[in-house]
Design a protein around this motif. Structure first.
Motif, PDB file in Angstrom:
ATOM      1  N   GLU A 565      31.320  31.505   3.317  1.00  0.00           N
ATOM      2  CA  GLU A 565      31.790  31.831   4.526  1.00  0.00           C
ATOM      3  C   GLU A 565      33.022  32.642   4.387  1.00  0.00           C
ATOM      4  OE1 GLU A 565      31.458  28.485   7.386  1.00  0.00           O
ATOM      5  OE2 GLU A 565      29.338  29.062   7.480  1.00  0.00           O
ATOM      6  N   LEU A 566      33.980  32.170   3.505  1.00  0.00           N
ATOM      7  CA  LEU A 566      35.237  32.635   3.352  1.00  0.00           C
ATOM      8  C   LEU A 566      35.130  33.981   2.608  1.00  0.00           C
ATOM      9  CD1 LEU A 566      37.484  29.596   2.465  1.00  0.00           C
ATOM     10  CD2 LEU A 566      37.939  30.965   4.257  1.00  0.00           C
ATOM     11  N   SER A 567      34.430  33.938   1.532  1.00  0.00           N
ATOM     12  CA  SER A 567      33.943  35.241   0.848  1.00  0.00           C
ATOM     13  C   SER A 567      33.683  36.326   2.038  1.00  0.00           C
ATOM     14  CB  SER A 567      32.838  35.090  -0.069  1.00  0.00           C
ATOM     15  OG  SER A 567      32.746  36.420  -0.729  1.00  0.00           O
ATOM     16  N   TRP A 568      32.557  35.847   3.066  1.00  0.00           N
ATOM     17  CA  TRP A 568      32.463  36.881   3.970  1.00  0.00           C
ATOM     18  C   TRP A 568      33.718  37.230   4.848  1.00  0.00           C
ATOM     19  CZ3 TRP A 568      27.947  33.465   6.078  1.00  0.00           C
ATOM     20  CH2 TRP A 568      26.839  33.354   5.123  1.00  0.00           C
ATOM     21  N   ALA A 569      34.481  36.198   5.144  1.00  0.00           N
ATOM     22  CA  ALA A 569      35.536  36.792   5.765  1.00  0.00           C
ATOM     23  C   ALA A 569      36.676  37.763   5.331  1.00  0.00           C
ATOM     24  CB  ALA A 569      36.151  35.242   6.453  1.00  0.00           C
ATOM     25  N   GLU A 573      38.009  41.268   6.437  1.00  0.00           N
ATOM     26  CA  GLU A 573      39.658  41.555   6.417  1.00  0.00           C
ATOM     27  C   GLU A 573      39.673  43.024   5.769  1.00  0.00           C
ATOM     28  OE1 GLU A 573      42.079  37.422   6.427  1.00  0.00           O
ATOM     29  OE2 GLU A 573      41.842  38.538   4.485  1.00  0.00           O
ATOM     30  N   LYS A 574      39.116  43.125   4.593  1.00  0.00           N
ATOM     31  CA  LYS A 574      39.324  44.373   3.929  1.00  0.00           C
ATOM     32  C   LYS A 574      38.670  45.533   5.023  1.00  0.00           C
ATOM     33  CE  LYS A 574      39.117  42.783  -0.885  1.00  0.00           C
ATOM     34  NZ  LYS A 574      38.502  42.798  -1.940  1.00  0.00           N
ATOM     35  N   GLN A 576      38.114  45.796   8.140  1.00  0.00           N
ATOM     36  CA  GLN A 576      38.956  45.862   9.741  1.00  0.00           C
ATOM     37  C   GLN A 576      40.253  46.114   9.294  1.00  0.00           C
ATOM     38  OE1 GLN A 576      38.195  42.775  12.368  1.00  0.00           O
ATOM     39  NE2 GLN A 576      36.027  42.288  11.683  1.00  0.00           N
ATOM     40  N   GLY A 577      40.997  45.843   8.058  1.00  0.00           N
ATOM     41  CA  GLY A 577      42.398  46.122   7.998  1.00  0.00           C
ATOM     42  C   GLY A 577      43.369  45.142   8.402  1.00  0.00           C
ATOM     43  N   ARG A 578      42.548  43.941   8.774  1.00  0.00           N
ATOM     44  CA  ARG A 578      43.672  43.148   9.432  1.00  0.00           C
ATOM     45  C   ARG A 578      43.282  41.512   8.894  1.00  0.00           C
ATOM     46  NH1 ARG A 578      41.466  40.196  13.967  1.00  0.00           N
ATOM     47  NH2 ARG A 578      39.641  40.653  14.286  1.00  0.00           N
ATOM     48  N   THR A 579      44.300  40.690   9.412  1.00  0.00           N
ATOM     49  CA  THR A 579      44.032  39.271   8.570  1.00  0.00           C
ATOM     50  C   THR A 579      43.231  38.560   9.844  1.00  0.00           C
ATOM     51  OG1 THR A 579      46.071  39.286   7.585  1.00  0.00           O
ATOM     52  CG2 THR A 579      45.296  37.318   8.154  1.00  0.00           C
ATOM     53  N   ILE A 580      42.242  37.962   9.276  1.00  0.00           N
ATOM     54  CA  ILE A 580      41.507  37.002  10.352  1.00  0.00           C
ATOM     55  C   ILE A 580      41.216  35.699   9.933  1.00  0.00           C
ATOM     56  CG2 ILE A 580      39.932  39.168  11.024  1.00  0.00           C
ATOM     57  CD1 ILE A 580      37.655  38.330   9.475  1.00  0.00           C
ATOM     58  N   VAL A 581      41.517  35.355   8.515  1.00  0.00           N
ATOM     59  CA  VAL A 581      41.556  33.936   8.051  1.00  0.00           C
ATOM     60  C   VAL A 581      42.857  33.352   8.094  1.00  0.00           C
ATOM     61  CG1 VAL A 581      40.870  32.659   6.137  1.00  0.00           C
ATOM     62  CG2 VAL A 581      39.804  34.616   6.385  1.00  0.00           C
ATOM     63  N   LEU A 582      42.880  32.301   8.955  1.00  0.00           N
ATOM     64  CA  LEU A 582      44.037  31.420   9.096  1.00  0.00           C
ATOM     65  C   LEU A 582      43.639  29.846   8.760  1.00  0.00           C
ATOM     66  CD1 LEU A 582      44.893  32.754  12.800  1.00  0.00           C
ATOM     67  CD2 LEU A 582      45.753  33.567  10.580  1.00  0.00           C
ATOM     68  N   PRO A 583      44.040  29.462   7.674  1.00  0.00           N
ATOM     69  CA  PRO A 583      43.575  28.274   7.178  1.00  0.00           C
ATOM     70  C   PRO A 583      44.218  27.033   7.613  1.00  0.00           C
ATOM     71  CG  PRO A 583      44.047  29.844   5.240  1.00  0.00           C
ATOM     72  CD  PRO A 583      44.627  30.439   6.649  1.00  0.00           C
ATOM     73  N   VAL A 584      43.881  25.978   7.755  1.00  0.00           N
ATOM     74  CA  VAL A 584      44.327  24.788   8.138  1.00  0.00           C
ATOM     75  C   VAL A 584      44.055  23.629   6.959  1.00  0.00           C
ATOM     76  CG1 VAL A 584      44.527  22.798   9.821  1.00  0.00           C
ATOM     77  CG2 VAL A 584      44.299  25.226  10.505  1.00  0.00           C
TER      78      VAL A 584
END
Length: 644
Positions: A565-569, A573-574, A576-584
């Motif tokens: 799932e992180l690989s898809w995310a 990101e690439k 859309q040109g924006r950051t969408i993954v925000l890890p906790v």
């Protein structure tokens, strides 16, 4: 939608004694077609304005029509699964042009205007019913404050606070009230009450710098009631209503300030300078504000005006003895008295004569509006009505682009004059001269209100009040509104190990408390079979307002599905040109989780995790979860604001 506000309209005369439910549905379907040609859908509609000009023969017939209007709205909105807010009134007549549709004379049917706001999905509508006669004058003032309060509550859903002044100064209000001739419970509302509503409204609006336009509802005959239409919303469910009681309804169009263009069709009578007016205190609105005139230039009003009106002495005397209103049919209204607000004011507005009354054995002239004793008074005669429309459209062409929209509120007496002359030139000029991509709407009412303009006097007669709505792009909204709108639309996708579910659920609850309006869905696929949700998850990650929050613990970092799932995310990101993954990171053992990622994940996944800002939870107490959720919400808000 790329504009702050878009307007679309459709209307037509409807055959039959009663407007049927099926006719309302059909009309709304036609409006839907206009919306499509404006690149809008029904779900884009934030507010509907209904102008009902159906001439009902009896009160029972009118009640059937109004009930069918309500049921038709309910039926169509149910089929579209979207219920916009509602405001409106019974009117004398209307006209419109929108997209490739137009109608120059809707005098026995229905007009519906759709407002699409990029700020509110549903624009709040306030209603103030004044059951006590002494409260009527405050209807407009009270509904203004109620509308501002409703606006503030609505904007708070985005996590924003706005003061009353900020709301008033950034919006344009549309208001309808009960007008003269209102006969609910057979109790006629005097012209004085309409005037009082306008004066109290003007005073309240001036304090807040509020801009309002609209007017009084109309009853087409003495057997017909005036109707106001509105909606309320309880537990997110919109309900459509109407009332025959004396009332006021108001909606504030958010973050759009119309330009008000006020005109009247009168010019000074050439052989008359300032008039010498003597008032009588028989009836006064306030100290020094009078309704009755006992002398004009040292003559009784009936003698002075008879020279201009063309009535015979017998006709004038019959008006006095039989208490007959001065006819609306153009004769007396062709020449009337106009006044300024005070002796220093250069703006002159005409008044309308309505009665000749005998008081203390003297015949006096009763006016619609109260006049200030220290004003300047003039005799004025009517110019061709189409001059006002030409001036209005000249202003539009000189100052606005092809996407501007115009809504004109006009005195029904203007339409009566036009009908008498067999002309519809006013609607023809507005419609033919309106911007190609905008909408043009005209509504003839019992009387007109306006505030927020230098020349506004609150309650007008014979006027044309044009509200010009410029086409403003969304990016001209205040940055905090843009960011709040983005935040309100955001969808948060959380993936985690089932063992971490209690911690994740608590964290997400605190996070959503800081991101008003956001939606959350949580992937618990570790306890589900296979990859049946793979397509759904990948599609969700591709949405523009989706953010992915992976909760990384010693258990979840070992799961292949988390890496997938992180690989898809990261692929999104690439794209859309924006950051969408925000890890906790959930780790009560120092840096064990990040060490595991560094050691056992491939660099394509581990590097972007290790190199970006992440939230780390150490001791899992309620206090820490609240604190870290607040910090992540701050990061999200800042990121969305920067992207906006």
């Amino acid at each position: 939608m790329d504009s702050i506000l878009k307007v679309a309209a459709y209307g037509e005369d409807l055959p039959g004694d009663v407007i049927g439910t099926h006719q309302v549905v059909h009309l709304l379907e036609r409006l839907g077609g206009v919306l499509e040609r404006r690149m809008l859908t029904w779900r884009d509609v934030s507010l509907l304005l209904v102008a009902n000009s159906k001439n009902a023969a009896t009160i029972n017939v009118q009640q059937d029509t109004d009930q069918n209007i309500r049921e038709g709205l309910e039926e169509f909105c149910s089929s579209e699964d979207w219920w916009p807010s509602l405001i409106g009134a019974s009117v004398f007549s209307s006209f419109f042009r929108s997209a490739d549709q137009s109608n120059l004379d809707i005098s026995d049917g229905l007009l519906v205007v759709a407002f699409s706001s990029s700020v509110f999905d549903k624009i709040p509508v306030a209603c103030e019913v004044t059951k006590k006669q002494g409260d009527r004058r405050y209807a407009g003032k009270r509904v203004l404050h109620s509308a501002i309060q409703a606006y503030c509550e609505k904007i708070s859903d985005f996590g924003l606070n706005m003061s009353q002044d900020d709301v008033a100064e950034s919006s344009t209000g549309i208001i309808f009230t009960s007008g003269s001739g209102h006969t609910e419970a057979r109790q006629v509302v005097d012209f004085k009450d309409c005037f009082a509503v306008g004066q109290e409204l003007l005073a309240a609006a001036d304090e807040l710098n509020a801009e309002l336009v609209g007017g009084c509802a109309t009853n087409r005959s003495k057997n017909q009631l005036q109707s106001l239409y509105y909606s309320d919303e309880i537990n997110h469910r919109v309900r459509y209503k109407y009332t025959y009681q004396h009332a006021a309804v108001l909606a504030l169009l958010p973050h759009i300030r119309a330009r008000l263009h006020l005109n009247h069709p009168y010019k000074h009578v050439a052989d008359q300078g300032k008039l010498k007016i003597v008032f009588h205190p028989q009836d006064q609105y306030a100290e020094g504000r009078y309704f009755y005139i006992q002398e004009i230039n040292d003559q009784p009003p009936i003698d002075f005006l008879a020279n201009y009106w063309g009535f015979t002495k017998d006709e004038l005397n019959r008006m006095v003895t039989e208490r007959v209103a001065i006819p609306v049919e153009p004769k007396a209204h062709l020449v009337t008295i106009a006044s300024s607000l005070n002796r220093w004011d250069v703006n002159v507005w005409p008044n309308v004569p309505i009665w000749l009354d005998e008081i203390n054995d003297k015949v006096m002239l009763r006016l619609v509006r109260a006049e200030a004793e220290d004003g300047n008074f003039y005799l004025m005669e009517m110019d061709p009505l189409d001059l006002n429309a030409k001036i209005l459209m000249g202003t539009v062409h000189a100052n606005y682009n092809r996407n501007a929209s115009i809504i004109a509120f006009l005195c029904e007496s203007r339409k009566i004059v036009l009908n008498h002359n067999g002309s519809n030139v006013e609607a023809e000029d507005v419609v033919s001269g309106s911007p190609a991509e905008g909408a043009a709407v005209g509504v003839y009412l019992n009387g007109e209100y306006s505030t927020g303009s230098r020349v506004s006097i609150g309650y007008h007669n014979y006027s044309q009040i044009g509200a010009i709505f410029p086409d403003r792009p969304i990016d001209s909204l205040p940055p905090q509104i843009i960011a709040a709108k983005r935040t309100a639309k955001v969808r948060l996708f959380a993936c985690h190990a089932s063992r971490d579910k209690p911690t994740v659920r608590a964290f997400i609850g605190y996070l959503q408390g800081h991101i008003q309006g956001s939606t959350m869905w949580i992937d618990e696929r570790e306890i589900k079979a296979g990859d049946i949700l793979q397509d759904e998850i990948r599609a969700a990650m591709a949405e523009e307002d989706q953010l992915v929050i992976p909760f990384l613990s010693d258990r979840s970092v070992e799961a292949d599905w988390v890496k997938r799932e992180l690989s898809w995310a990261f692929e999104e990101e690439k794209r859309q040109g924006r950051t969408i993954v925000l890890p906790v990171v959930l780790d009560d053992r120092g840096d064990a989780v990040m060490d595991e990622i560094k050691s056992n994940w491939n660099k394509r996944l581990s590097r972007p995790i290790r190199e970006r800002l992440y939230i780390k939870v150490n001791d899992f107490t309620e206090e820490e979860l609240r604190s870290k959720a607040r910090r992540l919400a701050g990061h999200i808000a800042k990121r969305l604001a920067d992207e906006s």
